[in-house]
Design a protein around this motif. Structure first.
Motif, PDB file in Angstrom:
ATOM      1  N   UNK A 102      17.665  21.159 -31.149  1.00  0.00           N
ATOM      2  CA  UNK A 102      17.773  22.252 -32.115  1.00  0.00           C
ATOM      3  C   UNK A 102      17.783  21.779 -33.574  1.00  0.00           C
ATOM      4  N   UNK A 103      17.181  20.608 -33.849  1.00  0.00           N
ATOM      5  CA  UNK A 103      17.098  20.117 -35.233  1.00  0.00           C
ATOM      6  C   UNK A 103      15.630  19.889 -35.608  1.00  0.00           C
ATOM      7  N   UNK A 104      14.837  20.952 -35.654  1.00  0.00           N
ATOM      8  CA  UNK A 104      13.400  20.793 -35.898  1.00  0.00           C
ATOM      9  C   UNK A 104      13.047  20.415 -37.328  1.00  0.00           C
ATOM     10  N   UNK A 105      14.036  20.394 -38.232  1.00  0.00           N
ATOM     11  CA  UNK A 105      13.761  20.071 -39.628  1.00  0.00           C
ATOM     12  C   UNK A 105      13.874  18.582 -39.933  1.00  0.00           C
ATOM     13  N   UNK A 106      14.225  17.775 -38.939  1.00  0.00           N
ATOM     14  CA  UNK A 106      14.222  16.326 -39.138  1.00  0.00           C
ATOM     15  C   UNK A 106      12.817  15.849 -39.485  1.00  0.00           C
ATOM     16  N   UNK A 107      12.743  14.764 -40.226  1.00  0.00           N
ATOM     17  CA  UNK A 107      11.460  14.216 -40.663  1.00  0.00           C
ATOM     18  C   UNK A 107      11.282  12.787 -40.156  1.00  0.00           C
ATOM     19  N   UNK A 108      10.052  12.331 -40.189  1.00  0.00           N
ATOM     20  CA  UNK A 108       9.788  10.937 -39.815  1.00  0.00           C
ATOM     21  C   UNK A 108      10.523   9.989 -40.763  1.00  0.00           C
ATOM     22  N   UNK A 109      10.602  10.361 -42.048  1.00  0.00           N
ATOM     23  CA  UNK A 109      11.300   9.526 -43.022  1.00  0.00           C
ATOM     24  C   UNK A 109      12.788   9.395 -42.676  1.00  0.00           C
ATOM     25  N   UNK A 110      13.391  10.506 -42.206  1.00  0.00           N
ATOM     26  CA  UNK A 110      14.798  10.452 -41.799  1.00  0.00           C
ATOM     27  C   UNK A 110      14.980   9.501 -40.627  1.00  0.00           C
ATOM     28  N   UNK A 111      14.073   9.582 -39.663  1.00  0.00           N
ATOM     29  CA  UNK A 111      14.170   8.687 -38.513  1.00  0.00           C
ATOM     30  C   UNK A 111      13.960   7.232 -38.928  1.00  0.00           C
ATOM     31  N   UNK A 112      13.043   7.012 -39.832  1.00  0.00           N
ATOM     32  CA  UNK A 112      12.802   5.638 -40.289  1.00  0.00           C
ATOM     33  C   UNK A 112      14.042   5.064 -40.966  1.00  0.00           C
ATOM     34  N   UNK A 113      14.773   5.913 -41.700  1.00  0.00           N
ATOM     35  CA  UNK A 113      16.007   5.447 -42.345  1.00  0.00           C
ATOM     36  C   UNK A 113      17.053   5.067 -41.307  1.00  0.00           C
ATOM     37  N   UNK A 114      17.139   5.841 -40.226  1.00  0.00           N
ATOM     38  CA  UNK A 114      18.087   5.517 -39.160  1.00  0.00           C
ATOM     39  C   UNK A 114      17.687   4.225 -38.443  1.00  0.00           C
ATOM     40  N   UNK A 115      16.401   4.081 -38.169  1.00  0.00           N
ATOM     41  CA  UNK A 115      15.928   2.873 -37.480  1.00  0.00           C
ATOM     42  C   UNK A 115      16.203   1.630 -38.325  1.00  0.00           C
ATOM     43  N   UNK A 116      16.073   1.757 -39.625  1.00  0.00           N
ATOM     44  CA  UNK A 116      16.277   0.608 -40.520  1.00  0.00           C
ATOM     45  C   UNK A 116      17.707   0.095 -40.480  1.00  0.00           C
ATOM     46  N   UNK A 117      18.663   0.957 -40.151  1.00  0.00           N
ATOM     47  CA  UNK A 117      20.078   0.561 -40.094  1.00  0.00           C
ATOM     48  C   UNK A 117      20.599   0.452 -38.661  1.00  0.00           C
ATOM     49  N   UNK A 118      19.742   0.637 -37.694  1.00  0.00           N
ATOM     50  CA  UNK A 118      20.156   0.787 -36.293  1.00  0.00           C
ATOM     51  C   UNK A 118      20.897  -0.436 -35.754  1.00  0.00           C
ATOM     52  N   UNK A 119      21.845  -0.158 -34.817  1.00  0.00           N
ATOM     53  CA  UNK A 119      22.283   1.176 -34.386  1.00  0.00           C
ATOM     54  C   UNK A 119      23.023   1.905 -35.499  1.00  0.00           C
ATOM     55  N   UNK A 120      22.744   3.205 -35.625  1.00  0.00           N
ATOM     56  CA  UNK A 120      23.300   3.987 -36.723  1.00  0.00           C
ATOM     57  C   UNK A 120      23.299   5.458 -36.351  1.00  0.00           C
ATOM     58  N   UNK A 121      24.070   6.244 -37.115  1.00  0.00           N
ATOM     59  CA  UNK A 121      24.222   7.669 -36.838  1.00  0.00           C
ATOM     60  C   UNK A 121      23.961   8.453 -38.116  1.00  0.00           C
ATOM     61  N   UNK A 122      23.472   9.675 -37.975  1.00  0.00           N
ATOM     62  CA  UNK A 122      23.153  10.513 -39.136  1.00  0.00           C
ATOM     63  C   UNK A 122      24.420  11.103 -39.745  1.00  0.00           C
ATOM     64  N   UNK A 123      24.382  11.255 -41.057  1.00  0.00           N
ATOM     65  CA  UNK A 123      25.502  11.811 -41.835  1.00  0.00           C
ATOM     66  C   UNK A 123      24.906  12.667 -42.934  1.00  0.00           C
ATOM     67  N   UNK A 124      25.447  13.875 -43.122  1.00  0.00           N
ATOM     68  CA  UNK A 124      24.886  14.775 -44.130  1.00  0.00           C
ATOM     69  C   UNK A 124      25.674  14.765 -45.444  1.00  0.00           C
ATOM     70  N   UNK A 125      26.580  13.823 -45.582  1.00  0.00           N
ATOM     71  CA  UNK A 125      27.417  13.750 -46.762  1.00  0.00           C
ATOM     72  C   UNK A 125      28.786  14.354 -46.561  1.00  0.00           C
ATOM     73  N   UNK A 126      28.912  15.187 -45.524  1.00  0.00           N
ATOM     74  CA  UNK A 126      30.202  15.804 -45.195  1.00  0.00           C
ATOM     75  C   UNK A 126      30.615  15.528 -43.758  1.00  0.00           C
ATOM     76  N   UNK A 127      29.663  15.615 -42.845  1.00  0.00           N
ATOM     77  CA  UNK A 127      30.023  15.378 -41.452  1.00  0.00           C
ATOM     78  C   UNK A 127      28.979  14.522 -40.751  1.00  0.00           C
TER      79      UNK A 127
END
Length: 223
Positions: A102-127
């Protein structure tokens, strides 16, 4: 290293009222799980859906080819970490990217940022978004144990680096209102048919056409 990617499609979809993995997004519409999977596929690796049960509807890429579906591990209760454990066990790479359907607004750039720090988890600045992450495949048993213990999903990613992503990319589209007007309602708005019976027949025909593409429209107005 490009990780295998997995879209988690095992939730109850209570807010959506029907299977949210099959809710329509985009134009032309595609099932929401396919929209998420298509973005993950932009990393260039293998992508599959993690799914409980088989509803008989197709899962296809835009070119018509079949999407790989991995059956989710059975558990005494529904828990998102059973899907994560399934994904990590099915991975053929040391790391695996996982995301809910249910997160269709994710982008390839967002995934690339996660892969660059992997293992890693997404954070929106608040949660933290524990189900949007790139995880070690070796954590499969731990994910299953946490699910069996009823632990929150965040327990699996509590010690991982947090990668700040744009909040707009992490919005949960988990109810009809969050998706906007569906394809059935859009069709009815374009067609000048006032007779209620004719409109119902038109809506039923459009729903049947969508089902043939694996789409369920939870917001279709027959009126």
């Amino acid at each position: 290293m490009i990780p295998d990617g997995f879209v988690l499609c095992g939730g109850r979809s209570r807010r959506m009222g029907s299977d949210k993995a099959r809710a329509p997004v985009g134009q032309p519409p595609v099932p929401m799980a396919i929209a998420v999977a298509t973005v993950l596929r932009g990393l260039g690796g293998r992508v599959a859906l993690v799914r409980r049960g088989n509803d008989g509807l197709p899962w296809r890429w835009a070119d018509g080819s079949a999407v790989e579906v991995v059956p989710e591990l059975d558990g005494p209760e529904v828990h998102p970490l059973f899907g994560v454990a399934t994904a990590l066990r099915a991975a053929r790479t040391p790391l695996a990217a996982v995301a809910p359907c249910d997160v269709p607004d994710l982008t390839v750039e967002a995934w690339a940022a996660l892969v660059a720090r992997a293992p890693a988890v997404a954070w929106d600045g608040e949660r933290v978004h524990p189900l949007v992450a790139v995880l070690a495949a070796s954590d499969a048993d731990r994910a299953q144990q946490l699910a069996l213990a009823g632990a929150p999903a965040r327990a699996l990613t509590a010690d991982l680096p947090r990668v700040a992503l744009p909040p707009a990319t992490l919005v949960d589209r988990d109810d009809p209102a969050s998706l906007g007007r569906g394809p059935v309602a859009r069709l009815l708005a374009r067609v000048p048919v006032r007779d209620p019976a004719q409109r119902r027949r038109l809506a039923a025909g459009e729903r049947a056409r969508l089902r043939a593409s694996g789409i369920l429209d939870p917001g279709g107005d027959e009126g």
